[in-house]
Design a protein around this motif. Structure first.
Motif, mmCIF file in Angstrom:
data_model
loop_
_atom_site.group_PDB
_atom_site.id
_atom_site.type_symbol
_atom_site.label_atom_id
_atom_site.label_comp_id
_atom_site.label_asym_id
_atom_site.label_seq_id
_atom_site.Cartn_x
_atom_site.Cartn_y
_atom_site.Cartn_z
ATOM 1 N N VAL A 109 0.858 -1.190 0.000
ATOM 2 C CA VAL A 109 0.000 0.000 0.000
ATOM 3 C C VAL A 109 0.893 1.238 0.000
ATOM 4 N N LEU A 110 0.579 2.161 -0.896
ATOM 5 C CA LEU A 110 1.237 3.462 -0.898
ATOM 6 C C LEU A 110 0.376 4.374 -0.036
ATOM 7 N N LEU A 111 0.926 4.795 1.098
ATOM 8 C CA LEU A 111 0.198 5.706 1.977
ATOM 9 C C LEU A 111 0.561 7.119 1.541
ATOM 10 N N ILE A 112 -0.409 7.813 0.964
ATOM 11 C CA ILE A 112 -0.161 9.143 0.402
ATOM 12 C C ILE A 112 -0.475 10.204 1.463
ATOM 13 N N THR A 113 0.537 11.020 1.799
ATOM 14 C CA THR A 113 0.333 12.103 2.764
ATOM 15 C C THR A 113 0.724 13.417 2.086
ATOM 16 N N ASP A 114 0.346 14.511 2.690
ATOM 17 C CA ASP A 114 0.693 15.842 2.176
ATOM 18 C C ASP A 114 1.850 16.360 3.025
ATOM 19 N N ILE A 115 3.019 16.497 2.417
ATOM 20 C CA ILE A 115 4.228 16.855 3.172
ATOM 21 C C ILE A 115 4.110 18.208 3.877
ATOM 22 N N ARG A 116 3.227 19.078 3.374
ATOM 23 C CA ARG A 116 3.098 20.423 3.969
ATOM 24 C C ARG A 116 2.498 20.374 5.362
ATOM 25 N N HIS A 117 1.728 19.322 5.620
ATOM 26 C CA HIS A 117 1.001 19.236 6.899
ATOM 27 C C HIS A 117 1.453 18.017 7.684
ATOM 28 N N GLU A 118 1.341 18.142 8.988
ATOM 29 C CA GLU A 118 1.596 16.998 9.847
ATOM 30 C C GLU A 118 0.590 15.904 9.483
ATOM 31 N N PRO A 119 1.024 14.624 9.443
ATOM 32 C CA PRO A 119 0.033 13.565 9.198
ATOM 33 C C PRO A 119 -1.116 13.655 10.205
ATOM 34 N N THR A 120 -2.331 13.414 9.736
ATOM 35 C CA THR A 120 -3.512 13.527 10.594
ATOM 36 C C THR A 120 -3.676 12.259 11.440
ATOM 37 N N TYR A 132 -0.294 -3.390 11.492
ATOM 38 C CA TYR A 132 -0.917 -4.434 12.304
ATOM 39 C C TYR A 132 -1.179 -5.691 11.475
ATOM 40 N N TYR A 133 -1.675 -5.484 10.248
ATOM 41 C CA TYR A 133 -1.983 -6.621 9.372
ATOM 42 C C TYR A 133 -0.784 -7.025 8.505
ATOM 43 N N GLU A 134 0.384 -6.441 8.823
ATOM 44 C CA GLU A 134 1.632 -6.781 8.135
ATOM 45 C C GLU A 134 1.535 -6.596 6.623
ATOM 46 N N ILE A 135 0.886 -5.517 6.234
ATOM 47 C CA ILE A 135 0.802 -5.166 4.806
ATOM 48 C C ILE A 135 1.963 -4.204 4.523
ATOM 49 N N PRO A 136 2.838 -4.530 3.567
ATOM 50 C CA PRO A 136 3.952 -3.625 3.264
ATOM 51 C C PRO A 136 3.443 -2.231 2.902
ATOM 52 N N VAL A 137 4.135 -1.209 3.423
ATOM 53 C CA VAL A 137 3.684 0.164 3.182
ATOM 54 C C VAL A 137 4.853 1.021 2.707
ATOM 55 N N VAL A 138 4.569 1.857 1.720
ATOM 56 C CA VAL A 138 5.518 2.868 1.244
ATOM 57 C C VAL A 138 4.838 4.219 1.465
ATOM 58 N N ILE A 139 5.515 5.130 2.139
ATOM 59 C CA ILE A 139 4.916 6.443 2.402
ATOM 60 C C ILE A 139 5.326 7.399 1.294
ATOM 61 N N ILE A 140 4.332 8.001 0.655
ATOM 62 C CA ILE A 140 4.581 8.984 -0.403
ATOM 63 C C ILE A 140 4.116 10.340 0.122
ATOM 64 N N ALA A 141 5.062 11.258 0.314
ATOM 65 C CA ALA A 141 4.728 12.587 0.837
ATOM 66 C C ALA A 141 4.631 13.557 -0.336
ATOM 67 N N THR A 142 3.397 13.859 -0.750
ATOM 68 C CA THR A 142 3.168 14.653 -1.961
ATOM 69 C C THR A 142 3.300 16.159 -1.709
ATOM 70 N N LYS A 143 3.206 16.902 -2.796
ATOM 71 C CA LYS A 143 3.211 18.377 -2.809
ATOM 72 C C LYS A 143 4.564 18.936 -2.368
#
Length: 194
Positions: A109-120, A132-143
């Protein structure tokens, strides 16, 4: 990756509608209006295969985009948008839960966040859920283009800190405007398709 073919195959609301060709899937999760569609469009070099909307909360289905007949991007409904009824949100929640927990072809899963703001809180909850479900995650900080170059490191660090991200998890600063981070995103994705 050179994308020569990209098409939307189905907007699904339940698993009986999911594609059954067994191709690997990379899902995109993130707040409404965080730039998931722009991310997809930038990666595949198409202006508007994934529809962007000025109205947050527009994606209400799981949208399966088949790329090069080799894998799918799966855009899941954006979370954290207030103008959707509680009942509607519960329905999305069940649909996403069913997909994330039981879809065997889901690779990451690509977790898309907005780099300008603190993650909600919702971003943190989604990250924790995937871990928790051991799903591989890549964080993409956009903008990324909206942040002065000399401040980028501190914004990246803040995103990691607030998510309490595992040091092994890749975090990619990304701009759909300039294409910065595109190569890094593709190499992170390709690892899960191999």
């Amino acid at each position: 990756m050179k994308v020569t073919k990209a098409e939307i195959v189905i907007s699904a609301v339940s698993k009986k509608q999911y594609p059954e060709d067994g191709l690997p899937e990379i899902a995109l999760a993130g707040r409404s209006n965080v730039g998931k569609s722009s991310f997809i469009n930038k990666l595949i070099q198409r202006k508007n295969l994934a529809r962007t909307s000025s109205k947050p909360g527009k994606t209400q289905t799981l949208n399966f985009y088949r790329i090069n007949d080799a894998f799918y991007f799966v855009d899941v409904p954006g979370y954290g948008y207030a103008k959707v009824s509680k009942k509607e949100r519960e329905k999305w929640g069940q649909m996403m839960e069913e997909y994330f927990r039981f879809r065997e072809t889901l690779r990451a899963v690509l977790l898309i966040t907005d780099i300008r703001h603190e993650p909600t809180k919702d971003d943190v909850q989604m990250y924790d859920y995937l871990k928790y479900y051991e799903i591989p995650v890549v964080i993409i900080a956009t903008k990324l283009d909206k942040i002065p170059k000399n401040k980028r490191d501190s914004f990246v660090k803040r995103t990691r800190t607030v998510l309490q991200a595992d040091p092994q998890d890749v975090l990619i600063p990304f701009s759909a405007e300039t294409g910065e981070g595109k190569e890094a995103a593709w190499s992170a994705i390709e690892k899960y398709l191999a």
